[in-house]
Each structure stands twice: as structure tokens, then as C-alpha cells.
Design an enzyme around this catalytic site. Structure first.
Site: not given
Ligand code: GUN
Length: 286
Positions: A53, A97, A120
Site C-alpha cells: 500500500k 490493517q 476502506d
């Protein structure tokens, strides 16, 4: 013989488009989009995802920050960090995460991130908006699947779509996005009876189960579009999807490989959401 849907190539095209868009955005506003990724603990797979990422951010011209915390971090410490990032105007996207180490609540973390920085799209507010068709951010993996379908020239309208898997991250949002694209959607899961009878009706079959080589040729209608969201290690330690590629590929019309199919699209969509977040912050939209 199926046509291969090349997610590596399509995601590279999207990142190239985003790089141009980012350059123009920075030139016009003086603001550099910034994504902060929080990793708690030392899960090796998560470390790889987080590193990728960061690399993608650099490629498209974003600022990237990685904050790594020990697995012993308390919920209060994590909450305080999220609060600080929520208030930091230079940070446009926040990603924690998953999975989190034992003792930390994913639900509490997802609720804590400001919906406007929730790139997200896991916050219940953004989930609700998506279900209502008021899109803020699209959840990255299902959005990546939709982009693969669209950029391969495949139409969803009126098609029988079957999603195997009902997770919050993939199966559920996938079903909604296919429905919004006017597909007729069936969601199958571990308690579905006569699973193959459903999957054999699918014009578009999305496998998001998490079991290596689960979907075999006898479960697939000849000519179907087969999208494989799975990332598993088989008995030999090789990376493999939820679809038995060798048996399904000869009868499908289109198929995604693993690796190099859906996987790279998730990060491309995360980059897209981060640029959107920066644009919205500048415009004061949310
Ligand atoms: N872990 C596996 N996939 C994801 C994802 O898309 N977002 C986050 N935050 N964690 C993940």
C-alpha cells in the site's frame, strides 16, 4: 478457452490514470493526498499488504505514512492514535490493517475512524450509504471486481450473478454493487443447500470463500464469467485462488487468475478512494 482478465495490467492503467489526476490536483490546490496506514502487531501477511500500500501511494504521488504498533497496544492507545489522525488535516485517509491482534476490537476501531477518512469504506455509516446507493467510498475489493468487469467490456445488467461468500469485506458489498449494476444476485454461503445448483445458473460467478480450488468445472455454466477473490496457499505452499483454474478455465468465457487478478485491484481502488478523500477535504464536501 477463457479470456484472461489481467488485473495486474488493468490496475497499472488505473494507477497511471490516478497519477495524472493527482498531479493535476496537487498543481491546482497545493495539497498532497496522504494515506496513513496503521499496523498493529507483526502478522507477516499484513506486513506485506501494508508495504504494498505504501509503495502504491508513492507511485501515484501521495504522501504515505505507516505507523507500526506492538501487539501489546491497548484499545485506549489505538483509539487515541485514531483520534489524533482524525483531527490531523494533513491526513486524508486512515486505514487500520485487519485482522487486529487478540484483545483489540475491530468493531470499535472501524467506528472510531471518521467516515470522511474511511478509505476502506468499512465504517457502518459508509456501508449504509453504499447500500442506499449514496456512494461515499466504495469498498476496495468489490469495487475492484466491478472495475475489472467494466473494463473487460462485460455488462452486468440482467445477468444472473452468484456470489459465494457473505463476509462484510467482500461477499455482502459485492452483492450490493452487482445489484446496483442491475444484476440479479444470489448470495451463497456455508449453509447453502445444493450450492452447485445455484452456481451453475450464474452468468457471472464471484468466488470469495477462502478455500483453495473450491469451485470446480462441474459448478460452472459454460461461458460464465468467473471472478476469483480467494488468496490461499495450497498443500504445496503455492498461492492459489478459490477457483480450480485448470478445470474451470477451459469452459469459462472470462476468468481472473490468482495471483494477478483481483488482488492488485484492491490497492488501486484504495488509491482512488484516497484521492477522493483529499478532493472532498479540499472542497469541504463531507
Ligand atoms: N485485511 C485484509 N484486507 C484488508 C483491507 O482491505 N483493509 C484492511 N484495513 N485490512 C485488510
Amino acid at each position: 478457452m477463457a479470456k484472461l482478465i489481467d488485473g495486474k495490467l488493468i490496475s497499472a492503467q488505473i494507477r497511471a490514470e490516478l497519477k495524472e489526476e493527482t498531479k493535476a490536483f496537487i498543481a491546482a490546490t497545493g495539497v498532497t493526498p496522504k494515506l496513513t496506514v496503521i499496523l498493529v502487531g507483526e502478522d507477516p501477511a499484513s506486513q506485506v499488504y501494508v508495504r504494498n500500500k505504501g509503495r502504491a501511494c508513492e507511485e501515484v504521488g501521495f504522501a504515505a505514512e505507516q505507523i507500526t504498533l506492538p501487539a501489546t497496544t491497548t484499545q485506549e492507545e489505538l483509539d487515541a492514535l485514531i483520534d489524533r489522525l482524525n483531527a490531523d488535516k494533513t491526513v486524508h485517509g486512515i486505514l487500520v490493517q485487519l485482522p487486529l491482534p487478540k484483545g483489540l476490537s475491530e468493531e470499535r476501531v472501524l467506528l472510531r475512524i471518521s467516515p470522511e477518512k474511511d478509505v476502506d469504506a468499512f465504517h457502518p455509516y459508509n456501508v449504509g450509504r453504499m447500500v442506499a446507493g449514496q456512494i461515499t467510498y466504495l469498498p476496495c475489493t468489490p469495487a475492484g471486481v466491478m472495475e475489472l468487469i467494466k473494463r473487460s467490456g462485460i455488462s452486468v445488467a440482467g445477468k444472473d450473478c452468484v456470489v459465494i461468500g457473505r463476509s462484510n469485506i467482500v461477499g455482502k458489498p459485492m452483492a450490493h454493487l452487482l445489484m446496483q449494476a442491475n444484476g440479479t444476485v444470489t448470495v451463497c454461503h456455508s449453509r447453502t443447500k445444493e450450492l452447485a445448483e445455484h452456481t451453475r445458473r450464474a452468468d457471472i460467478l464471484v468466488a470469495a470463500i477462502g478455500k483453495a480450488d473450491f469451485v470446480t468445472a462441474d459448478m460452472v455454466k459454460p461461458g460464465a464469467v468467473v471472478i476469483d477473490v480467494g488468496i490461499n496457499r495450497n498443500a504445496e505452499g503455492k498461492l492459489t485462488g478459490d477457483v480450480d483454474f485448470a478445470s474451470v478455465e477451459p469452459i469459462a468465457s472470462y476468468i481472473t487468475p490468482v495471483p494477478g487478478g483481483v488482488g492488485p485491484m484492491t490497492i488501486a481502488m484504495l488509491m482512488k478512494n484516497t484521492l477522493t478523500a483529499a478532493k472532498r477535504a479540499v472542497e469541504g464536501e463531507i
